[in-house]
Design a protein around this motif. Sequence first.
Motif, PDB file in Angstrom:
ATOM      1  N   LEU A   1      -3.524   1.239  -3.113  1.00  0.00           N
ATOM      2  CA  LEU A   1      -3.865   1.333  -1.689  1.00  0.00           C
ATOM      3  C   LEU A   1      -4.413   0.013  -1.180  1.00  0.00           C
ATOM      4  O   LEU A   1      -4.970  -0.774  -1.948  1.00  0.00           O
TER       5      LEU A   1
ATOM      6  N   CYS B   1       0.847  -1.184   0.000  1.00  0.00           N
ATOM      7  CA  CYS B   1       0.000   0.000   0.000  1.00  0.00           C
ATOM      8  C   CYS B   1       0.890   1.245   0.000  1.00  0.00           C
ATOM      9  O   CYS B   1       1.836   1.326   0.781  1.00  0.00           O
TER      10      CYS B   1
ATOM     11  N   GLN C   1       0.124   4.108   0.919  1.00  0.00           N
ATOM     12  CA  GLN C   1      -0.240   4.997   2.021  1.00  0.00           C
ATOM     13  C   GLN C   1       0.356   4.511   3.341  1.00  0.00           C
ATOM     14  O   GLN C   1       1.055   5.240   4.009  1.00  0.00           O
TER      15      GLN C   1
ATOM     16  N   LYS D   1      -2.707   5.743  -7.259  1.00  0.00           N
ATOM     17  CA  LYS D   1      -1.971   5.155  -6.140  1.00  0.00           C
ATOM     18  C   LYS D   1      -2.552   3.785  -5.804  1.00  0.00           C
ATOM     19  O   LYS D   1      -3.766   3.604  -5.835  1.00  0.00           O
TER      20      LYS D   1
ATOM     21  N   CYS E   1      -6.944   1.916   3.606  1.00  0.00           N
ATOM     22  CA  CYS E   1      -6.620   3.276   3.162  1.00  0.00           C
ATOM     23  C   CYS E   1      -7.578   3.711   2.068  1.00  0.00           C
ATOM     24  O   CYS E   1      -7.941   4.877   1.969  1.00  0.00           O
ATOM     25  N   TYR E   2      -8.009   2.736   1.247  1.00  0.00           N
ATOM     26  CA  TYR E   2      -8.948   3.050   0.184  1.00  0.00           C
ATOM     27  C   TYR E   2     -10.249   3.569   0.791  1.00  0.00           C
ATOM     28  O   TYR E   2     -10.805   4.566   0.354  1.00  0.00           O
TER      29      TYR E   2
END
Length: 122
Positions: free
Chosen positions: A24, A4, A6, A22, A28-29
């Motif tokens: 993820l 990920c 993030q 990005k 985080c998504y």
Amino acid sequence: MMHCEQCNADIEQGEEREHLGKVLCEDCYMDVLSPVRTCDPWAVHSAKSFEAHTGGAARVTPIQAAILEMLEETGGLEPATLLERLKGKLTQAQLEREFATLRHMERARGEKRGDKVFLRPW
Ligand SMILES: [Zn+2]
């Protein structure tokens, strides 16, 4: 294994989510899609109200407290460095689980610095 972008968590093949280019993890998504963090409102709410009752640090486990202390001391560490400092007390998977808990409690979070992801105090 994908990571990920993030929070640097491992992502199982096929489990990755993409947002604005990005890669993820599911967590985080959900976070970017719902800025008010509706993914698990009850967990965040109960952690906070519990904290209000106990006055703070009481809810974190000793290992979580150790992680927070190192992050606060340094202002942020890469996951690999943090693992090293924990001297084998946690595997990477265990660290990710502890960190996810700390993130939900809004005690620590991931931060992108250049092309690296640091774990830092909230
Ligand atoms: Zn993530």
